[in-house]
Motif scaffolding. Structure first.
Motif, PDB file in Angstrom:
ATOM      1  N   ILE A 270     -57.962  49.430  10.483  1.00  0.00           N
ATOM      2  CA  ILE A 270     -56.499  49.503  10.383  1.00  0.00           C
ATOM      3  C   ILE A 270     -56.072  50.816   9.706  1.00  0.00           C
ATOM      4  O   ILE A 270     -54.909  50.999   9.390  1.00  0.00           O
TER       5      ILE A 270
ATOM      6  N   MET B 236     -61.732  53.779   8.547  1.00  0.00           N
ATOM      7  CA  MET B 236     -62.565  52.607   8.843  1.00  0.00           C
ATOM      8  C   MET B 236     -63.262  52.763  10.199  1.00  0.00           C
ATOM      9  O   MET B 236     -62.607  52.972  11.210  1.00  0.00           O
TER      10      MET B 236
ATOM     11  N   ASP C 168     -60.989  43.175   2.858  1.00  0.00           N
ATOM     12  CA  ASP C 168     -60.211  44.238   2.194  1.00  0.00           C
ATOM     13  C   ASP C 168     -59.618  43.802   0.856  1.00  0.00           C
ATOM     14  O   ASP C 168     -58.883  44.567   0.226  1.00  0.00           O
TER      15      ASP C 168
ATOM     16  N   TYR D 266     -59.298  45.833  -2.402  1.00  0.00           N
ATOM     17  CA  TYR D 266     -58.207  46.786  -2.650  1.00  0.00           C
ATOM     18  C   TYR D 266     -57.025  46.036  -3.251  1.00  0.00           C
ATOM     19  O   TYR D 266     -55.971  45.846  -2.622  1.00  0.00           O
TER      20      TYR D 266
ATOM     21  N   ALA E 249     -54.795  46.682  -5.333  1.00  0.00           N
ATOM     22  CA  ALA E 249     -53.499  47.335  -5.542  1.00  0.00           C
ATOM     23  C   ALA E 249     -52.458  46.862  -4.532  1.00  0.00           C
ATOM     24  O   ALA E 249     -51.261  46.904  -4.807  1.00  0.00           O
ATOM     25  N   ASN E 250     -52.930  46.418  -3.374  1.00  0.00           N
ATOM     26  CA  ASN E 250     -51.996  46.041  -2.313  1.00  0.00           C
ATOM     27  C   ASN E 250     -51.428  44.640  -2.457  1.00  0.00           C
ATOM     28  O   ASN E 250     -50.518  44.260  -1.723  1.00  0.00           O
TER      29      ASN E 250
ATOM     30  N   ARG F  53     -55.021  41.115   6.899  1.00  0.00           N
ATOM     31  CA  ARG F  53     -54.901  41.100   5.433  1.00  0.00           C
ATOM     32  C   ARG F  53     -53.830  40.131   4.933  1.00  0.00           C
ATOM     33  O   ARG F  53     -53.653  39.996   3.708  1.00  0.00           O
TER      34      ARG F  53
ATOM     35  N   GLY G 241     -49.821  49.926  -3.186  1.00  0.00           N
ATOM     36  CA  GLY G 241     -50.241  50.942  -2.225  1.00  0.00           C
ATOM     37  C   GLY G 241     -49.061  51.863  -1.917  1.00  0.00           C
ATOM     38  O   GLY G 241     -49.224  53.079  -1.777  1.00  0.00           O
TER      39      GLY G 241
ATOM     40  N   ARG H  74     -47.068  51.486   6.588  1.00  0.00           N
ATOM     41  CA  ARG H  74     -47.247  50.097   6.199  1.00  0.00           C
ATOM     42  C   ARG H  74     -45.940  49.455   5.719  1.00  0.00           C
ATOM     43  O   ARG H  74     -45.411  48.557   6.344  1.00  0.00           O
TER      44      ARG H  74
ATOM     45  N   TYR I 110     -52.045  56.908   4.601  1.00  0.00           N
ATOM     46  CA  TYR I 110     -51.175  55.859   5.141  1.00  0.00           C
ATOM     47  C   TYR I 110     -50.459  55.075   4.063  1.00  0.00           C
ATOM     48  O   TYR I 110     -49.474  54.388   4.335  1.00  0.00           O
ATOM     49  N   HIS I 111     -50.985  55.099   2.852  1.00  0.00           N
ATOM     50  CA  HIS I 111     -50.338  54.469   1.700  1.00  0.00           C
ATOM     51  C   HIS I 111     -49.914  55.587   0.749  1.00  0.00           C
ATOM     52  O   HIS I 111     -50.639  56.572   0.601  1.00  0.00           O
TER      53      HIS I 111
ATOM     54  N   THR J  23     -52.403  57.184  -1.629  1.00  0.00           N
ATOM     55  CA  THR J  23     -53.425  58.119  -1.155  1.00  0.00           C
ATOM     56  C   THR J  23     -52.902  59.555  -1.189  1.00  0.00           C
ATOM     57  O   THR J  23     -53.657  60.500  -0.968  1.00  0.00           O
TER      58      THR J  23
ATOM     59  N   ASN K 104     -56.248  59.205  -5.039  1.00  0.00           N
ATOM     60  CA  ASN K 104     -56.254  57.761  -5.274  1.00  0.00           C
ATOM     61  C   ASN K 104     -56.817  57.497  -6.669  1.00  0.00           C
ATOM     62  O   ASN K 104     -57.903  56.947  -6.847  1.00  0.00           O
TER      63      ASN K 104
ATOM     64  N   GLY L  51     -63.743  51.881   3.658  1.00  0.00           N
ATOM     65  CA  GLY L  51     -62.609  51.031   4.013  1.00  0.00           C
ATOM     66  C   GLY L  51     -61.293  51.781   3.876  1.00  0.00           C
ATOM     67  O   GLY L  51     -60.224  51.233   4.140  1.00  0.00           O
ATOM     68  N   GLY L  52     -61.382  53.035   3.417  1.00  0.00           N
ATOM     69  CA  GLY L  52     -60.180  53.839   3.275  1.00  0.00           C
ATOM     70  C   GLY L  52     -59.533  53.709   1.907  1.00  0.00           C
ATOM     71  O   GLY L  52     -58.317  53.858   1.774  1.00  0.00           O
ATOM     72  N   GLY L  53     -60.337  53.437   0.885  1.00  0.00           N
ATOM     73  CA  GLY L  53     -59.766  53.277  -0.447  1.00  0.00           C
ATOM     74  C   GLY L  53     -60.606  53.917  -1.540  1.00  0.00           C
ATOM     75  O   GLY L  53     -61.787  54.200  -1.353  1.00  0.00           O
TER      76      GLY L  53
HETATM   77  N1  ARG Z   1     -58.727  48.901   4.384  1.00  0.00           N
HETATM   78  C1  ARG Z   1     -57.558  48.808   3.584  1.00  0.00           C
HETATM   79  C2  ARG Z   1     -56.325  48.946   4.449  1.00  0.00           C
HETATM   80  O1  ARG Z   1     -56.336  49.763   5.332  1.00  0.00           O
HETATM   81  C3  ARG Z   1     -57.573  49.839   2.502  1.00  0.00           C
HETATM   82  C4  ARG Z   1     -56.437  49.706   1.552  1.00  0.00           C
HETATM   83  C5  ARG Z   1     -56.408  50.795   0.541  1.00  0.00           C
HETATM   84  N2  ARG Z   1     -55.508  50.508  -0.501  1.00  0.00           N
HETATM   85  C6  ARG Z   1     -54.625  51.352  -1.018  1.00  0.00           C
HETATM   86  N3  ARG Z   1     -53.954  50.999  -2.077  1.00  0.00           N
HETATM   87  N4  ARG Z   1     -54.403  52.526  -0.468  1.00  0.00           N
HETATM   88  O2  ARG Z   1     -55.339  48.257   4.265  1.00  0.00           O
END
Ligand code: ARG
Length: 286
Positions: A42, A46, A86, A89, A91-92, A111, A140, A156, A184-185, A188, A234, A273-275
């Motif tokens: 996503i 990833m 996921d 992570y 924080a989300n 998620r 995020g 997002r 994307y967040h 980041t 991050n 996983g992108g985090g």
């Molecule tokens: N795989 C997760 C996603 O794409 C990574 C989330 C990373 N979290 C963040 N706070 N940037 O949703």
């Protein structure tokens, strides 16, 4: 007689010393990567085909937790849920300001169940939880800097969630539009260093949002492409110590120059996983 050599440094005005960064003890919520894997994509980091070393992810995550404990912070844990890879992570999962919890609502179905897990955790801990109407992926995309909340959208979080957050928290919310799918967040592309300072990646934003950030944070540290490529922004700061990906060496040097103390941690497995550190850390502001 005049000396032939004048010591220039003694006559030039000395630069005004920046205020010494001050640490404040923090309270974090984290989730062990017990069920961590990459079986869907996503975000562009990833790659579901690539195997993930879960033992290594667990060890790296544990070192992050230990770094917070060594800095004197409190770390609570939320139980990982099987089938939610996921959830590490954390924080989300929510946003907490002044003891009020705004629950999350995830964009992707993979998620979505994480929101209820976090809502239940906060309710059990005695926090009032507000159920969101619009998609918001917690910290995020909602970053507290002093009295304001910086709010990302574009990938997002639904821009309508910004007004919702402003109403729930009674804080000014500053909308910022993200343009690069690798960032994307908001967390980041922006690192909150203390109540008045950030580090950021201009290229991750529309020109209009870049202007907003430049006007508000004229002294913002600008991250270079090499630091961005390892999700260096991050990062998690207590106002003085900045826990950041070990690979972000340029950013660490820039932080040291400003008087901060970089605390490098290697979360390379969780980058699959992108985090990074911030994604794994939800701040509980009571
Ligand atoms: N795989 C997760 C996603 O794409 C990574 C989330 C990373 N979290 C963040 N706070 N940037 O949703």
């Amino acid at each position: 007689t005049l000396p032939t050599v004048i010591n220039v440094t003694s006559v030039l005005p000395r630069p005004v010393a920046a205020a010494e960064p001050v640490a404040r003890p923090r309270h974090y919520l984290m989730c062990r990567p017990e069920h961590f894997e990459v079986r869907y994509a996503i975000n562009p980091w990833m790659r579901p085909g690539r195997p993930v070393d879960r033992e290594r992810a667990l060890a790296q995550w544990e070192a992050l937790r230990q770094a917070y404990l060594d800095l004197g912070h409190r770390v609570d844990l939320i139980d990982p849920v099987p089938g939610l890879p996921d959830m590490v992570y954390a924080a989300n999962g929510a946003t907490v300001v002044d003891g009020t919890v705004l629950g999350a609502r995830f964009r992707h179905p993979q998620r979505q169940a994480e929101a209820a897990a976090h809502r239940d955790w906060f309710a059990a801990a005695g926090f009032p939880v507000v159920e969101p109407e619009f998609v918001n992926e917690g910290e995020g995309d909602l970053l507290v800097v002093g009295d304001v909340v910086l709010a990302g959208h574009g990938f997002r979080t639904d821009p309508r969630a910004h007004a919702e957050a402003a109403a729930v928290f009674g804080r000014e919310v500053v909308p910022l539009e993200l343009v690069d799918p690798c960032f994307y967040h908001l967390d980041t592309a922006v690192a909150v260093l203390d109540d008045a300072h950030i580090a950021w990646l201009p290229a991750a934003f529309t020109p209009a949002s870049q202007e907003v950030l430049r006007a508000r944070f004229p002294e913002g540290i600008v991250a270079g492409p090499a630091d961005a490529a390892v999700l260096g922004l991050n990062a998690v700061s207590d106002g003085r110590h900045v826990v950041l990906p070990a690979q972000a060496t340029g950013l660490a040097a820039a932080l040291r120059e400003r008087g901060y103390t970089p605390v490098p941690v290697d979360l390379s497995e969780l980058l699959n996983g992108g985090g990074g550190p911030k994604c794994c850390t939800l701040e509980v502001r009571s």
